[in-house]
Design an enzyme around this catalytic site. Structure first.
Site, mmCIF file in Angstrom:
data_model
loop_
_atom_site.group_PDB
_atom_site.id
_atom_site.type_symbol
_atom_site.label_atom_id
_atom_site.label_comp_id
_atom_site.label_asym_id
_atom_site.label_seq_id
_atom_site.Cartn_x
_atom_site.Cartn_y
_atom_site.Cartn_z
ATOM 1 N N CYS A 42 0.849 -1.198 0.000
ATOM 2 C CA CYS A 42 0.000 0.000 0.000
ATOM 3 C C CYS A 42 0.879 1.239 0.000
ATOM 4 O O CYS A 42 1.732 1.395 0.863
ATOM 5 C CB CYS A 42 -0.888 -0.025 1.245
ATOM 6 S SG CYS A 42 -1.707 1.531 1.589
ATOM 7 N N CYS A 85 -3.872 7.253 -1.770
ATOM 8 C CA CYS A 85 -5.181 7.282 -2.441
ATOM 9 C C CYS A 85 -6.266 7.831 -1.531
ATOM 10 O O CYS A 85 -7.261 8.387 -2.015
ATOM 11 C CB CYS A 85 -5.574 5.889 -2.911
ATOM 12 S SG CYS A 85 -4.194 4.925 -3.477
ATOM 13 N N THR A 126 -4.357 4.793 7.377
ATOM 14 C CA THR A 126 -3.332 4.448 6.392
ATOM 15 C C THR A 126 -2.424 5.650 6.125
ATOM 16 O O THR A 126 -2.902 6.722 5.773
ATOM 17 C CB THR A 126 -4.031 4.009 5.090
ATOM 18 O OG1 THR A 126 -4.833 2.873 5.376
ATOM 19 C CG2 THR A 126 -3.036 3.670 4.003
ATOM 20 N N GLU A 149 -0.257 1.678 9.101
ATOM 21 C CA GLU A 149 -1.565 1.938 9.731
ATOM 22 C C GLU A 149 -1.295 2.371 11.163
ATOM 23 O O GLU A 149 -0.481 1.760 11.853
ATOM 24 C CB GLU A 149 -2.437 0.672 9.760
ATOM 25 C CG GLU A 149 -2.535 -0.102 8.457
ATOM 26 C CD GLU A 149 -3.362 0.570 7.389
ATOM 27 O OE1 GLU A 149 -4.187 1.430 7.732
ATOM 28 O OE2 GLU A 149 -3.153 0.240 6.199
ATOM 29 N N HIS A 166 -13.091 5.574 -3.305
ATOM 30 C CA HIS A 166 -12.062 4.763 -2.645
ATOM 31 C C HIS A 166 -12.248 3.270 -2.911
ATOM 32 O O HIS A 166 -11.260 2.532 -2.973
ATOM 33 C CB HIS A 166 -12.050 5.057 -1.143
ATOM 34 C CG HIS A 166 -10.731 4.735 -0.514
ATOM 35 N ND1 HIS A 166 -9.527 5.117 -1.078
ATOM 36 C CD2 HIS A 166 -10.409 4.056 0.608
ATOM 37 C CE1 HIS A 166 -8.539 4.684 -0.326
ATOM 38 N NE2 HIS A 166 -9.040 4.026 0.701
ATOM 39 N N TYR A 222 -9.213 0.443 -4.911
ATOM 40 C CA TYR A 222 -8.590 -0.814 -4.489
ATOM 41 C C TYR A 222 -8.098 -1.664 -5.653
ATOM 42 O O TYR A 222 -7.609 -2.776 -5.442
ATOM 43 C CB TYR A 222 -9.517 -1.576 -3.536
ATOM 44 C CG TYR A 222 -9.221 -1.160 -2.101
ATOM 45 C CD1 TYR A 222 -9.504 0.126 -1.676
ATOM 46 C CD2 TYR A 222 -8.586 -2.010 -1.213
ATOM 47 C CE1 TYR A 222 -9.188 0.540 -0.394
ATOM 48 C CE2 TYR A 222 -8.264 -1.609 0.071
ATOM 49 C CZ TYR A 222 -8.572 -0.334 0.471
ATOM 50 O OH TYR A 222 -8.232 0.080 1.737
ATOM 51 N N CYS A 277 -5.533 -0.937 -6.684
ATOM 52 C CA CYS A 277 -4.116 -0.982 -6.247
ATOM 53 C C CYS A 277 -3.704 -2.418 -5.974
ATOM 54 O O CYS A 277 -2.567 -2.806 -6.222
ATOM 55 C CB CYS A 277 -3.921 -0.133 -4.992
ATOM 56 S SG CYS A 277 -4.772 -0.762 -3.531
ATOM 57 N N GLU A 320 -6.093 -5.540 4.829
ATOM 58 C CA GLU A 320 -6.562 -4.238 4.345
ATOM 59 C C GLU A 320 -7.536 -4.425 3.189
ATOM 60 O O GLU A 320 -8.500 -3.670 3.049
ATOM 61 C CB GLU A 320 -5.377 -3.379 3.914
ATOM 62 C CG GLU A 320 -5.782 -1.953 3.597
ATOM 63 C CD GLU A 320 -4.605 -1.072 3.268
ATOM 64 O OE1 GLU A 320 -3.722 -1.505 2.521
ATOM 65 O OE2 GLU A 320 -4.577 0.071 3.758
HETATM 66 FE FE1 SF4 Z 1 -3.285 1.801 -0.008
HETATM 67 FE FE2 SF4 Z 1 -4.683 0.723 -2.005
HETATM 68 FE FE3 SF4 Z 1 -5.875 2.303 -0.190
HETATM 69 FE FE4 SF4 Z 1 -4.197 3.282 -2.037
HETATM 70 S S1 SF4 Z 1 -6.223 2.318 -2.381
HETATM 71 S S2 SF4 Z 1 -4.269 3.831 0.120
HETATM 72 S S3 SF4 Z 1 -2.660 1.689 -2.130
HETATM 73 S S4 SF4 Z 1 -4.946 0.270 0.150
HETATM 74 FE FE FE Z 2 -6.171 1.644 3.900
#
Ligand code: SF4
Ligand code: FE
Length: 499
Positions: free
Chosen positions: A111, A115, A202, A268, A303, A307, A309, A457
């Site tokens: 992570c 974001c 985060t 975190e 958001h 994810y 990501c 997460e």
């Molecule tokens: Fe982290 Fe993914 Fe959330 Fe971005 S979207 S802050 S990389 S968990």
């Molecule tokens: Fe998070």
């Protein structure tokens, strides 16, 4: 907003350009941070915390290396800005966020934390506009001034939404301790005082500013909980209690093999607000309770599709699984190929829903673009499930060694080292050390430190699975679908009866 009315940098803020600039910008802050019961005076240099700093630094370097992917032209500040600080101006901008997120997942395997701020500013852009229209307030203009300052300085913004919540069956005003939801405890002529806490935040320590937001629907009598505020990370009254991550203390040992991913991790922490003062210019919602739920909905629409990501991280896991199969000499076995295909299928299914949510963005009244809520929730719901199956397949391909392999120190020991090099090597041409590195990476992502980001997460970040199911239920238009079925089946609704 007229560009000429926009504030420029304050004299102390020079723009952060590279990852190295960013790391320097974190030094010398007097943060109140605790880890394992001790105050950490310089978090940026702490070996357990540093890999999470490196992950954010990578976002800055990507903007230098691939500006088309990781920056955008901002009409607000009339300059090119990091995409994490950009307000979307088209569906293409929303899609570009996902592409950047996948790339960063591939580069860091964890992570990269920025974001939350990106999704928060986009939700607040349209929300402050709508609140002003309903209440003749001036939050939008105030928010834009703040945002331009962030864009010019190229700061990292953290979002803080999740309250401790106390008794989950009770609303904020019904809790026996009113502080289990963050709220205003005092008002002064020049601002407000906040008390409470935010959980699972985060990247909070790695940010320069935090955007504090309510995380739940609020009632009319809960005006003091309906507060959105920007707070510098080093504000007096803030305490950060760093979360433990599985295997995090391996970074205190020497070497790199046992870490699996020595360079990068997520972050975190719990943030406690002990009467933190916020000046009026940094308050973007104060008492308009009916806008708390739309804020949560808008933020999560962004958001939950962010994810994707995890598909970049999934790319790394698929690569590691293919690598270990190759090192073990079984790359061409049909069941191995099939497992890798299954992993790719699951990974692309997550990405497909996320990128579709971005493509289906709609314009808001304020002029930015917001992803499709149903598809965003489907993306996040897939994320709560598929990485677990992918982790199972990766562990299947890695074999039991992921849980039993001796340490790097044993590889270095003159007595055990030669034995391990002899017995842990894979097919000809593959050293025991490279095989160990590949296995440790799979361990790191599925059992170890970055399993926090890849699995837990994925399950709970941006809302636990039930939160998406509630939103899917709201958006699935069941009556319309029943009507489609009736049309084809020739079922006529009875004519309405006169009342
Ligand atoms: Fe982290 Fe993914 Fe959330 Fe971005 S979207 S802050 S990389 S968990
Ligand atoms: Fe998070």
């Amino acid at each position: 907003m007229e560009p000429s009315r926009l504030p420029l940098l304050t004299p102390t803020e020079s723009p952060i350009l590279s990852g190295a600039d960013y790391i320097s910008s974190l030094r010398g802050r007097n943060l109140n941070v605790f880890y394992l019961g001790e105050r950490i005076p310089s978090p940026v240099d702490h070996p357990v915390i540093r890999p999470s700093v490196n992950a954010v630094a990578r976002t800055y370097d990507l903007a230098v290396e691939e500006p088309d992917l990781a920056t955008a032209w901002s009409p607000l500040s009339n300059r090119r800005v990091n995409r994490f600080l950009h307000i979307t101006t088209s569906p293409e901008d929303v899609v570009a966020q996902n592409r950047m997120q996948r790339r960063l997942g591939q580069l860091t395997g964890t992570c990269f934390q920025r974001c939350v701020g990106m999704d928060a500013i986009n939700a607040l852009f349209s929300l402050t506009f709508d609140v002003d229209r309903a209440h003749s307030t001036s939050y939008h203009d105030r928010f834009l001034r703040f945002l331009v300052r962030m864009q010019c300085a190229n700061f990292t913004l953290g979002g803080a939404m999740t309250d401790p919540k106390g008794d989950r069956a009770k609303s904020p005003s019904a809790q026996s301790d009113p502080d289990v939801f963050t709220h205003i405890v005092a008002r002064r002529p020049d601002g407000v005082v906040l008390r409470g806490a935010k959980m699972h935040q985060t990247g909070c320590l790695n940010s320069h500013w935090l955007l504090v937001m309510p995380g739940t629907r609020l009632r009319d009598n809960e005006r003091d909980y309906a507060v959105v505020a920007a707070v510098p990370v080093d504000s007096p009254g803030l305490t950060y209690i760093y979360g433990r991550q599985s295997c995090d203390s391996r970074t205190l040992e020497h070497g790199g093999i046992d870490l699996g991913n020595p360079q990068f991790s997520g972050q975190e922490a719990m943030i406690v607000f002990d009467d933190v003062f916020v000046p009026t210019e940094h308050i973007f919602l104060d008492g308009e309770t009916e806008f708390a739920a739309p804020l949560v909905d808008r933020f999560t629409a962004y958001h939950r599709r962010s994810y994707v990501c995890k598909t970049g991280v999934g790319d790394v896991l698929i690569g590691a699984a293919a690598l270990i199969a190759d090192y073990n000499g079984v790359a061409s076995a049909s069941h191995v190929k099939d497992k890798l295909i299954e992993m790719a299928h699951l990974n692309e299914t997550i990405y497909g829903a996320g990128i579709a949510a971005s493509h289906e963005s709609h314009p808001t009244a304020a002029g930015n673009f917001e992803p499709d809520d149903l598809l965003a929730n489907v993306c996040k719901h897939n994320v709560t499930r598929f990485p677990y199956e992918m982790a199972r397949l990766a562990q299947d391909l890695a074999g039991g060694l992921a849980a039993t392999m001796p340490s790097e120190r044993d590889l270095e020991n003159p007595e055990t080292g030669p034995k391990l090099r002899k017995y842990l090597k894979g097919r000809d041409g593959v050293s025991a050390e490279d095989r160990a590195r590949a296995v440790r990476l799979i361990e790191n992502m599925t059992l170890g430190r970055n399993a926090v980001g890849y699995l837990t997460e994925s399950l709970h970040g941006a809302g636990s699975p039930q939160a998406q199911r509630i939103q899917i239920a709201r958006r699935m238009k069941l009556d319309e679908k029943k009507q489609l079925a009736k049309n084809l089946a020739g079922i006529k609704d009875p004519a309405p009866q006169p009342s």
